[in-house]
Motif scaffolding. Sequence first.
Motif: not given
Length: 204
Positions: A40-49
């Motif tokens: 997902q562009q522009g989104k900060v990716l979260k570990g475990g999610e």
Amino acid sequence: MAALEGFLVASLLLSCLASISYGVTFSSLQKTLVVSASHQQGKVLKGGEDKIAITWSYNNSLPAGTDSAYKTVKLKLCYAPISQQDRAWRKTVDNLEKDKTCQHNIVSRPYSPSNNNFTWSVERDVPTATYFIRAYAYNSADEEVAFGQNTDAHKTTNLFQVEAISGRHASLDIASVCFSVFSVVSLFGFFFLEKRKAKSSQQK
């Protein structure tokens, strides 16, 4: 003659030791793999999610047979330069045995020139940083022989950010609160019972 033989043996041993100690260099590898990473562009990716969809293939514009020695492909999560600054433990070194750029393994697959894809769930222990994806091709001796990555040579395009989780869940916090309340109530109950026992003993 004996001296000459000794010199040749020593030279051979030194050359062998040098090759073993230095290993494969990144600069010696040819970029033959095409790698892409979708998220997902522009989104900060979260570990475990969050997840990243990765595809890789052989660059068909190269001469046929270039990939004849490829046996395995390993995908790795790599630190972008912005997340390597002032962090020696993430330093890029040409000698791949000492290189700290790509410390996180994603997946290893038998080599296939096309139709390769993998959806990776960002792991919970991935540190907060900016990353890119790199694929290494290995030969039968498990040595790196080629690579590809989803960014440019300067590692400035198609980067993504990952935010590490705190390591706590809401359920754990709730359980902790409940346990604390239970402990306090139990403590007051203990003192109340002890007080009643003492009072009852005095009345007797």
